[in-house]
Scaffold this motif. Sequence first.
Motif, PDB file in Angstrom:
ATOM      1  N   HIS A 105      -3.605  -8.874   1.640  1.00 50.82           N
ATOM      2  CA  HIS A 105      -3.073  -7.517   1.521  1.00 50.82           C
ATOM      3  C   HIS A 105      -2.148  -7.182   2.691  1.00 50.82           C
ATOM      4  CE1 HIS A 105      -5.178  -6.187  -2.008  1.00 50.82           C
ATOM      5  NE2 HIS A 105      -6.357  -6.506  -1.500  1.00 50.82           N
ATOM      6  N   ILE A 110       1.876  -6.141   1.900  1.00 53.92           N
ATOM      7  CA  ILE A 110       2.779  -5.179   2.522  1.00 53.92           C
ATOM      8  C   ILE A 110       4.209  -5.701   2.519  1.00 53.92           C
ATOM      9  CG2 ILE A 110       3.360  -4.073   4.724  1.00 53.92           C
ATOM     10  CD1 ILE A 110       0.405  -3.616   5.156  1.00 53.92           C
ATOM     11  N   PHE A 113       5.776  -4.824  -0.577  1.00 54.83           N
ATOM     12  CA  PHE A 113       5.727  -3.385  -0.849  1.00 54.83           C
ATOM     13  C   PHE A 113       4.762  -3.048  -1.989  1.00 54.83           C
ATOM     14  CE2 PHE A 113      10.033  -4.055   0.916  1.00 54.83           C
ATOM     15  CZ  PHE A 113       9.865  -3.346   2.094  1.00 54.83           C
ATOM     16  N   SER A 114       3.667  -3.788  -2.065  1.00 54.66           N
ATOM     17  CA  SER A 114       2.640  -3.538  -3.072  1.00 54.66           C
ATOM     18  C   SER A 114       1.889  -2.260  -2.704  1.00 54.66           C
ATOM     19  CB  SER A 114       1.671  -4.719  -3.134  1.00 54.66           C
ATOM     20  OG  SER A 114       0.496  -4.367  -3.827  1.00 54.66           O
ATOM     21  N   ARG A 115       1.882  -1.288  -3.612  1.00 52.92           N
ATOM     22  CA  ARG A 115       1.173  -0.029  -3.339  1.00 52.92           C
ATOM     23  C   ARG A 115      -0.323  -0.269  -3.184  1.00 52.92           C
ATOM     24  NH1 ARG A 115       3.629   3.857  -7.834  1.00 52.92           N
ATOM     25  NH2 ARG A 115       3.496   1.905  -8.960  1.00 52.92           N
ATOM     26  N   ARG A 116      -0.869  -1.167  -3.988  1.00 54.10           N
ATOM     27  CA  ARG A 116      -2.285  -1.485  -3.889  1.00 54.10           C
ATOM     28  C   ARG A 116      -2.611  -2.084  -2.520  1.00 54.10           C
ATOM     29  NH1 ARG A 116      -6.018  -5.852  -6.722  1.00 54.10           N
ATOM     30  NH2 ARG A 116      -4.481  -7.196  -5.797  1.00 54.10           N
ATOM     31  N   SER A 117      -1.750  -2.976  -2.031  1.00 56.37           N
ATOM     32  CA  SER A 117      -1.978  -3.585  -0.722  1.00 56.37           C
ATOM     33  C   SER A 117      -1.768  -2.588   0.409  1.00 56.37           C
ATOM     34  CB  SER A 117      -1.061  -4.794  -0.533  1.00 56.37           C
ATOM     35  OG  SER A 117      -1.471  -5.846  -1.379  1.00 56.37           O
ATOM     36  N   LEU A 118      -0.793  -1.699   0.263  1.00 56.78           N
ATOM     37  CA  LEU A 118      -0.594  -0.658   1.272  1.00 56.78           C
ATOM     38  C   LEU A 118      -1.845   0.217   1.373  1.00 56.78           C
ATOM     39  CD1 LEU A 118       3.090   0.336   0.484  1.00 56.78           C
ATOM     40  CD2 LEU A 118       2.262  -0.638   2.625  1.00 56.78           C
ATOM     41  N   ALA A 119      -2.407   0.601   0.222  1.00 61.33           N
ATOM     42  CA  ALA A 119      -3.620   1.421   0.212  1.00 61.33           C
ATOM     43  C   ALA A 119      -4.799   0.640   0.787  1.00 61.33           C
ATOM     44  CB  ALA A 119      -3.926   1.886  -1.209  1.00 61.33           C
TER      45      ALA A 119
END
Length: 143
Positions: A105, A110, A113-119
């Motif tokens: 993640h 990041i 720019f994966s939103r799931r990984s950012l979260a």
Amino acid sequence: MNEINYLWPLAGGLLIGLSAGLYLLLDGRIAGISGLTAAAMGLTDGGTSKLGLGFLAGIVAGAWFTSLLVRQPHIAITSSPTLLIVAGLIVGYGTRLGSGCTSGHGVCGIARFSRRSLAATAIFMAIAGITVFVARHLLEGLL
């Protein structure tokens, strides 16, 4: 601090980024250590993965090679071994529950720019900070 103190982390970060990028470009997969470890141990649908075994062997060989070049640190375990084992099992469970670890993640997700990984990265960094605060300031002396 002298210049060499900044070169080791820079070199390590570049190598991690390069290996993760090459893995994504050449194999189309995310280089998460927890996933590669699970694949190397045969805990995934595809059975034991030679790629996972090779990746883990590279991590061990890289650490061994670096230990030949760099002074050996003095390692002292200051926490309860039972606490360390329980903490390791909780972290392992969390990586499976969260579908990835800090490398998958934090490094690869990041960068894409994966939103799931950012979260996920924001959550596990916040929890890590809270855990350190609680362990060092609220439970000091009990652990």
